[in-house]
Motif scaffolding. Structure first.
Motif, mmCIF file in Angstrom:
data_model
loop_
_atom_site.group_PDB
_atom_site.id
_atom_site.type_symbol
_atom_site.label_atom_id
_atom_site.label_comp_id
_atom_site.label_asym_id
_atom_site.label_seq_id
_atom_site.Cartn_x
_atom_site.Cartn_y
_atom_site.Cartn_z
ATOM 1 N N HIS A 26 -12.706 -6.590 27.741
ATOM 2 C CA HIS A 26 -12.067 -5.579 26.510
ATOM 3 C C HIS A 26 -12.068 -4.347 27.321
ATOM 4 N N ASP A 27 -11.270 -3.874 28.173
ATOM 5 C CA ASP A 27 -11.357 -2.816 28.817
ATOM 6 C C ASP A 27 -10.720 -1.728 28.463
ATOM 7 N N TYR A 28 -10.875 -1.155 27.890
ATOM 8 C CA TYR A 28 -11.158 0.576 27.148
ATOM 9 C C TYR A 28 -10.740 0.794 28.845
ATOM 10 N N TRP A 29 -11.437 0.925 29.122
ATOM 11 C CA TRP A 29 -11.358 2.177 30.418
ATOM 12 C C TRP A 29 -10.072 2.260 30.998
ATOM 13 N N ASN A 30 -9.802 1.356 30.826
ATOM 14 C CA ASN A 30 -7.758 1.019 30.926
ATOM 15 C C ASN A 30 -6.758 1.485 30.101
ATOM 16 N N TRP A 31 -7.070 1.880 29.271
ATOM 17 C CA TRP A 31 -6.009 2.415 27.810
ATOM 18 C C TRP A 31 -5.148 3.694 28.368
ATOM 19 N N ASP A 32 -5.589 4.586 28.703
ATOM 20 C CA ASP A 32 -4.604 5.575 29.062
ATOM 21 C C ASP A 32 -4.288 5.555 30.856
ATOM 22 N N ASN A 33 -4.455 4.588 31.636
ATOM 23 C CA ASN A 33 -4.157 4.534 33.380
ATOM 24 C C ASN A 33 -2.834 3.940 32.617
ATOM 25 N N ARG A 34 -1.833 5.419 33.764
ATOM 26 C CA ARG A 34 -0.275 4.925 33.679
ATOM 27 C C ARG A 34 -0.233 4.728 35.295
ATOM 28 N N THR A 44 -2.343 -2.366 33.082
ATOM 29 C CA THR A 44 -3.284 -2.794 32.169
ATOM 30 C C THR A 44 -2.755 -4.277 31.821
ATOM 31 N N TYR A 47 -3.984 -6.751 34.479
ATOM 32 C CA TYR A 47 -5.475 -6.320 34.179
ATOM 33 C C TYR A 47 -5.875 -7.824 34.016
ATOM 34 N N GLN A 48 -4.932 -7.736 32.478
ATOM 35 C CA GLN A 48 -5.215 -8.773 31.407
ATOM 36 C C GLN A 48 -5.177 -10.040 32.606
#
Length: 87
Positions: A26-34, A44, A47-48
């Motif tokens: 659950h990588d919610y901290w990467n959602w807005d990472n461009r 992202t 990471y997966q």
């Protein structure tokens, strides 16, 4: 006291790794990472990929450390019985 290589300890290690993978998935901290990795892979997605490699390694360890020896022995006996019956 259990030795570090005992099946019980191995099962605890595998369970801990599985729980760690569940939390890390659950990588919610990467959602807005461009940002991108290697110039074209989104962070992202990378990471997966790392999570998938970790899951594969955990499954491999599970088969090596925590696999019940009785299953292997039963399969070996069944195969020996099957080959003995053909002769």
């Amino acid at each position: 006291m259990a030795s570090p290589t005992s099946p019980r300890t191995g099962r605890y290690i595998i369970a801990g790794l599985v729980l760690l993978l569940i939390v890390l998935h659950h990588d919610y901290w990467n959602w807005d990472n461009r940002n991108v990795v290697f110039g074209y892979i989104p962070v992202t997605l990378f990471y997966q990929v790392c999570i998938s490699v970790g899951a594969s390694a955990t499954w491999w360890l599970a088969t090596k450390i925590a696999w019940p020896a009785e299953i292997v022995e039963e399969a070996a006996h069944a195969k020996a019985d099957e080959q003995g019956g053909r002769s």
